[in-house]
Design an enzyme around this catalytic site. Structure first.
Site, short mmCIF file in Angstrom:
data_model
loop_
_atom_site.label_atom_id
_atom_site.label_comp_id
_atom_site.label_asym_id
_atom_site.label_seq_id
_atom_site.Cartn_x
_atom_site.Cartn_y
_atom_site.Cartn_z
N LYS B 127 47.63 48.80 37.80
CA LYS B 127 46.98 48.03 36.73
C LYS B 127 45.46 48.10 36.97
CE LYS B 127 47.34 43.26 35.02
NZ LYS B 127 48.00 41.96 35.26
N LEU B 176 43.29 39.13 30.72
CA LEU B 176 44.60 39.15 31.41
C LEU B 176 45.49 37.98 31.04
CD1 LEU B 176 43.63 40.02 35.12
CD2 LEU B 176 44.05 41.59 33.25
N SER B 202 50.34 40.88 31.01
CA SER B 202 49.12 41.62 31.03
C SER B 202 49.24 42.96 31.73
CB SER B 202 48.01 40.80 31.69
OG SER B 202 48.28 40.59 33.04
N ILE B 223 50.53 35.95 36.69
CA ILE B 223 50.15 34.53 36.83
C ILE B 223 50.90 33.69 35.78
CG2 ILE B 223 48.14 34.56 35.29
CD1 ILE B 223 46.73 32.69 37.28
N GLY B 224 51.56 34.39 34.85
CA GLY B 224 52.30 33.65 33.82
C GLY B 224 53.29 34.58 33.13
N GLY B 225 53.75 35.60 33.88
CA GLY B 225 54.71 36.54 33.31
C GLY B 225 54.23 37.98 33.26
N SER B 226 53.03 38.23 33.77
CA SER B 226 52.34 39.50 33.54
C SER B 226 52.96 40.72 34.21
CB SER B 226 50.87 39.37 33.94
OG SER B 226 50.19 38.58 32.99
#
Lengths: 546, 546
Positions: B127, B176, B202, B223-226
């Site tokens: 990434k 992101l 992201s 951090i939240g599904g990325s």
């Protein structure tokens, strides 16, 4: 009620916790009260023997029914009562509750033939920051007096599962943020070896009570030296584990929720054997299933064994430093470091100088973190009751400081992380240069031996290690000696604080004060560092051999 | 230069990274481009075989010299070039640098007979948040274009030590902080199975490139599904390890220094075998000696073996839920959960309903954390270049939000900690009730299959697990089918967002979209959860058998 009324009532209640038969006829006049419990006639011979045993021995005898928990608990309650009269160390004392619990445990063992856990029947003293159901947790704040807990702290709960008996919660400095122990609730706690010296802080009550053997394992907390300083000042071992090793859930605290530098729980003991008993007993309860901050990392005996292997092959590699670049320690501490260095060299190990990496920077950084909310939390708690701030507190946090803003905090986080990782790089550089793994670093924990009241000015030796979140074990070394530890004539101050600290040294006044060092390792290296500390203790003659 | 000029220049440079012979004569018109690499004639048969192999096979063949790193790297570079033309997924592409590195590794192996590490010669895609010396890390921000890195991120450094070859850094959404991949630098990245669907975000560029096998192991952050959303949308496995398992040091990031909820690194792969290759290779480098946030926890095979034992004795205990109390997933996802539940039951394991504990509360809490600085950091970065915010961003962080103050932040920390520990209590209650250890929970990772552009509205299934810092592995299950997954006629919305999400479902539009679930375990249970995910994958027919 005024805050003075609340305090008067609390003191009356505290006073009433000590039965008449445990009271000294009169308070001794001498400075050193270490012998009073043995000579005052209040403890029986068996009670003296019990309270001077190791926890490791006690749990063995308790499990074999050679001792009852009631007998052991009675002995420690009596000695804790004496400690309080001599040192002013208890904030909560509850022998009745303790003896009821002890009786239950004795009955359980009698009936089932089984101990409830590895600490079955063992009294453990707690800093008054741990919540115990049904008791107050004033933590030295007047505003918190009269609030009774409905839940145990996680560590309390798990120690109960392991079989511990609680009987006393000891004093702390108001706010917990200083390394001496004084508050408006009960005043000052003093050092059993000399009432003119501090017992350290913030787990100072634990240092004092365990120092006088009114407790055998004490549990404190450390965010800037608060386990290690009282251990050092009372000739005890003290463990500051890395964050996440032991549970901290449901503890009382100042600045609760501040997570840039974490306070951690740990034991103060008379030996590494007892420290290991505590650590293994807690980890056996799988604390990570209770407190989300605990890492699922059981006791790793193979890690300790790596060190034991190195010890038998004379293969330890140790670094050491005696000055952090901010403050030069007093002569007794320099001798303490030198003693450990030469002892380990003589035992055949490699001991090399370690360059403390940017410690003054680390100390500035952590001081900023302590003051992150500009003192809002602490001063609001004082305001609630109207009590004044203790004098020492102002050294660290001033009421007129600005709060850090969110993006500034993030900057601090980045600086801290970068610093920590750069420190790891220093380890790698050292290891590459010498072709050996660096097993630990020997360092001062305080620039002074057990200090005179109101003179604790420099937290840097302890606090830099908190910023790094490294594992640190304090090891008692020896005592200051006016005939050896002369004034440092060639001293040239590095900094203003260096000058202030050094000026405090007086060979006469510090004669006999405990000298300690800390043994430091990378994050979460408790097994290794305890094994090294144990070996140092044995070589110095300060560690029992299990 | 205006931001548009900067972008134009960047696009020209990016365009120039693809040699003429790797270019498609014309772009295909169909929505699904999965077959194009095989049919376009640019890849040789061997290159097709290489890029459709597992990483596990490739490193074995590389080590045995049955394949050269130059051959493998060339194959992936060519397929990555195709992926970019088809999906618009590359932000940095550097085949020359990659091939030079591959040549070096081949020569090293030829000369010494030894591999440099467990990933010797294997191309790995990153990434564009990882710093690679000499390259840009725009991370989709125009303001960061033209800054060239002087240091590698820690994970990059350690993957190099393990023998990896880097060749591409893939696209991300601006900031992101959203789960689709769009930025002002190169625009939108699309899903290889249907250009009308999102590749997720992201780490969306990773999802797209690995989905099309332009990469075999991709590394993202979450951090939240990325990591998990792009894995789910591209029929991949994805690991969100708990914080502290893999190094995150020296990464670029939005809101750097925000530590209330940590972003973590992890792999996106075609199999658990490849995920394990990545995890063991990274942990073998002892990342805790480089990045202070990494826990000294090597790969724990005994933890995986506990699960394997339970699998062979049909003794797994799994919980599952298909609604978090905020948003009911689309019919294909409900079928995905049901498929996994029935598969595991059929295999003889115990699968019981799990009551998701206060998930809506958790989602509110974490949304507040994402917006902790009121967007200051992100909006300042946009302001630097003058580029506008991408449309999706506004769902999460609005420019007029107030910053949280320090004491408010501490309150949030306490709430989060209490919630996490209460969740652990739910595990204990479940285990006491059923008399069994709960091995994992099966849950939706997104309420939808691979979603149509601009429709990703609800992050809660992923984000609640970030708040808990639980280990989560995404497992691909099957594909949406218009003939089975009919519109939910009896649907009654729980919340406004529930209504919005459900209204997006259209059996025709989602026909063929990847369906995934996540397998969740307590903190730092990577070995166990990966072993369970592997078994589920095998039973579903989606996992290679090593």
């Amino acid at each position: 009620m005024t805050w003075e009324d609340i305090v008067a009532d609390k003191r009356t209640r505290l006073e009433a916790t000590i039965p008449q038969e445990w009271r000294l006829k009169e308070l001794p006049s001498q400075d050193n009260v270490m012998d009073v419990p043995k000579t005052c006639g209040i403890l029986t011979d068996e009670e003296i023997t019990i309270t001077e045993s190791s926890a490791t021995d006690l749990v063995e005898k308790l499990a074999k029914k050679e001792l009852t928990s009631v007998a052991v608990t009675t002995a420690f309650c009596k000695r804790a009562a004496l400690a309080h009269q001599l040192l002013n160390c208890n904030l909560e004392f509850f022998p009745d509750m303790a003896l009821a619990r002890a009786k239950e445990l004795d009955e359980h063992l009698e009936k089932t033939g089984k101990v409830v856990g590895p600490l079955h029947g063992l009294p453990i003293s707690l800093k008054d920051q741990f919540r115990v159901k049904g008791l107050e947790t004033s933590m030295g704040y007047v505003a918190w007096i009269g609030k009774y807990e409905e839940k145990n702290s996680d560590l309390v709960e798990l120690l109960l599962k392991a079989g511990a008996v609680f009987y006393v919660k000891t004093s702390v400095p108001q706010s917990l943020m200083v390394c001496e122990t004084i508050n408006n609730v009960i005043g000052r706690t003093v050092n059993p070896r000399n009432k003119n010296w501090s017992c350290g802080g913030s787990s100072g009550g634990e240092g004092a009570i365990v120092g006088l053997r009114g407790g055998v394992i004490g549990v404190g907390t450390d965010i800037g030296g608060s386990i290690r300083i009282p251990s050092a000042f009372n000739f005890l071992y003290g463990l500051r584990p890395s964050h996440g090793r032991f549970p901290y859930g449901k503890m009382a605290n100042s600045m609760e929720g501040q997570e840039t530098v974490h306070s951690v729980c740990g034991p103060l003991t008379h030996s590494i054997a007892d420290m290991k008993l505590f650590a293994t007993a807690v980890l056996a309860q799988e604390p990570w299933k209770y407190d989300s901050k605990v890492i699922p990392m059981p006791w790793r005996q193979p890690e300790a064994d790596v060190i034991k292997e190195k010890i038998s092959s004379k293969g330890l590699t140790l670094g050491y430093y005696n000055c952090d670049g901010n403050v030069l320690p007093h002569p007794p501490i320099l001798r303490g470091i030198e003693t450990v260095v030469s002892t380990m060299k003589k035992a055949g190990h490699t001991v090399l100088p370690w360059e403390p990496y940017k410690h003054p920077y680390a100390v500035d950084l952590i001081n900023g973190i302590y003051a992150g909310d500009g003192g809002t939390d602490v001063f609001n708690t004082l305001k609630e009751s109207g009590e004044p701030a203790i004098p020492n507190f102002g050294d660290l946090i001033k009421p007129d400081l600005p709060k850090i803003d969110m993006n500034e905090l993030w900057e601090v986080h980045l600086k801290k992380w970068a610093y920590q990782s750069e420190y790891l790089e220093q380890f790698r550089i050292f290891e590459e240069k010498h072709g050996k793994e660096l097993d630990a670093i020997i360092a001062p924990i305080s620039p002074t031996a057990a200090i005179r009241h109101n003179q604790f000015k420099y937290y840097g030796y302890a606090a830099a290690i908190n910023l790094l979140d490294f594992t640190s074990v304090v090891v008692p070394v020896t005592f200051a000696d006016k005939n050896i530890d002369k004034i440092n004539e060639g001293f040239k101050a590095l900094t203003e604080i260096d000058k202030t600290v050094q000026a405090e040294y007086d060979p006469e006044a510090y004669h006999g004060a405990p000298i300690a060092v800390q043994i430091i390792g990378r994050r979460l290296t408790e097994e290794r560092i305890m094994a090294i500390a144990e070996e140092i203790g044995k070589l110095l003659g300060n560690e029992i051999t299990p």
